[in-house]
Design an enzyme around this catalytic site. Sequence first.
Site, mmCIF file in Angstrom:
data_model
loop_
_atom_site.group_PDB
_atom_site.id
_atom_site.type_symbol
_atom_site.label_atom_id
_atom_site.label_comp_id
_atom_site.label_asym_id
_atom_site.label_seq_id
_atom_site.Cartn_x
_atom_site.Cartn_y
_atom_site.Cartn_z
ATOM 1 N N LEU A 1 0.909 -1.596 0.026
ATOM 2 C CA LEU A 1 0.115 -0.068 0.324
ATOM 3 C C LEU A 1 1.055 1.580 0.297
ATOM 4 O O LEU A 1 1.675 1.184 1.062
ATOM 5 C CB LEU A 1 -0.944 -0.046 1.426
ATOM 6 C CG LEU A 1 -1.910 -1.200 0.996
ATOM 7 C CD1 LEU A 1 -2.985 -0.521 2.272
ATOM 8 C CD2 LEU A 1 -2.820 -1.155 0.186
ATOM 9 N N GLU B 1 22.491 12.288 -12.889
ATOM 10 C CA GLU B 1 23.218 13.566 -12.778
ATOM 11 C C GLU B 1 22.348 13.563 -11.390
ATOM 12 O O GLU B 1 23.201 14.045 -10.244
ATOM 13 C CB GLU B 1 21.663 14.701 -13.755
ATOM 14 C CG GLU B 1 22.958 15.323 -13.993
ATOM 15 C CD GLU B 1 21.861 14.598 -15.532
ATOM 16 O OE1 GLU B 1 22.840 14.315 -16.453
ATOM 17 O OE2 GLU B 1 21.131 13.380 -15.634
ATOM 18 N N ASP C 1 25.151 24.763 -29.983
ATOM 19 C CA ASP C 1 24.678 23.369 -29.343
ATOM 20 C C ASP C 1 22.518 24.293 -29.288
ATOM 21 O O ASP C 1 22.187 22.894 -28.986
ATOM 22 C CB ASP C 1 25.309 23.264 -28.264
ATOM 23 C CG ASP C 1 26.183 22.708 -28.506
ATOM 24 O OD1 ASP C 1 25.956 22.239 -29.977
ATOM 25 O OD2 ASP C 1 26.973 22.195 -27.517
#
Length: 617
Positions: free
Chosen positions: A181, A358, A415
């Site tokens: 639960l 990360e 980028d």
Amino acid sequence: MTNNSDQLEAIAQQLRVDSVRAAAAAGSGHPTSSMSAADLMAVLIGRHLHYDFDRPDHPGNDRFILSKGHASPLLYAAYKAAGALTDHELLTFREQGSRLEGHPTPRALPWVEVATGSLGQGLPVGVGMALSGKRLDRIPFRVWVLCGDSELAEGSVWEAAEHAGYEHLDNLTAVVDVNRLGQRGPTRHEWQLSAYADRFRAFGWHVVETDGHDVDAVDRACLEAGSTVGQPTVILARTVKGRGVASAENREGLHGKPLPDPEAAVEELGGMRDVRVEVRRPAAARTMHAVRSGHLELPRHALGEAVATRTAYGQALAALGTARGDVVALDGEVGDSTRTEYFAKEHPDRFFECYIAEQQLVAAAVGLAARGWVPYASTFAAFLTRAHDFVRMAAVSGADINLVGSHAGVAIGQDGPSQMGLEDLALFRAVHGSTVLYPCDAHQTGQLVASMAGLDGISYLRTSRGDAPVIYGPDERFPIGGSKVLRAGDTDRLTVVAAGVTVHEALTAAEALDREGIAVRVIDLYSVKPVDRRTLRDAAERTGCLMTVEDHREQGGLGDAVLDAFTDGRPVPRLVRLAVRTMPGSASPEEQLQAAGIDAESIAAAARLLVEEGMVR
């Protein structure tokens, strides 16, 4: 050590009783989550945990993390059984000023090493502690992590599972309380232990499935974990939430609530007990890493030399690692970009590759810090946002960790926006007790990297991708909370406040404006938090107008940091903000700065407009 099953069962019932009593006294808490894991805890403290409660800093102590931190009544009940807490203190649970908080933290309890309660963090931090024991301390302590089944839905758990399997951390044992639960109802897999077992096996773990209420079976599982070599072990224990009280067992709707009739529950559990557990003491051990006190030789550069601050960071970190044997480095599989590869080459035994995970990167740093190391964890600034909850909880833990985000801002160039850290200053400024630093040249970077090793709490250093000219000498000092006034005169008409890449743009703009007869003061605000209030207030008094220029979103960054200097009720100066307000695309660094309106030409144009419209004196 507790020798027989009857004793262990008696301890487990006492833990249940005390969990019910603590929650009842507080009028809140999670007794049913504590009751399901009581047999697991009884076996751990009665037979397997090696811990000296009088010496929580003993290097040979096993480490225990209650990842399901909401089950804190169970933890505190175990401390009472071990003689570390009194019954009176147990019943101060959740009171203002009590050491026994709703979710455990290290602030007042020396046996709690890291804060828990944000689910999915205990195992990742435990991996960091196990790495310390295996690769650095080389002390045979075991790391025990008690998890709940609900938190196994968190991706961070599987980042940790893969990392632990890859590193063969056979000193790590995860005990999962599979009570079926969650908060609002059944978990995804309920009591299907095989669903969890298959996943752990896929990541290289040894798996033991057991009845979590059979103390002999749990004991055998723990013994099996201790004898397993080359693999971490997970004990998947099938349990019942609310175990021992018929009206609460496996019942939905009781999560996070005291039992409706605690007195009757205590009676059903066999009444009050005062069993004391003799927890096994650890073997004699000593910390193997002596801190080297060698002289720190930071790299030196010629004035005007072009050096990226990310490169200066890598060089300084490697030098710091030579001077200090307690410094460790972690990276998110971008070490050739963050430049932690320099440290890895010189100090491979103290470098940890966390790959593109990360959350695990930050968690491992927290675990290493808890073992006394000084971690520097690095990745792109943009990707640290994925680990924000781990940073937040690290602050709750009081962890001393150093995080470094490279490739910050639009200045990274082609980028594009997915790689640009544009929110990182705001993120780290908002963390309690944090330090936020943003250097503009190589010597400044090196000095700040060295200073971070002695700071408390979360420290963040923002580095840049592109080369920048060295403008400070190698012996210049950069105190935390300071700034540098790079240009100043009696006729300054406004002050430009910059940091990092925009410092160089501000200096170029100031030179152009000076040729036009417009004198501009320039401040390098390398310490974004704490901010240099005195210098900023002096500049405001002398020039009347501050212009902040930042390679960051306008919310929460340099502009807001400057504004903080004027929150004491004194008059606020005219404040003009130049920041990244658009969604960048791909372009050269120079084009990016121009498009964002934070290059030298944009700074000069904004200053001219202020002069022409009479908005500055």
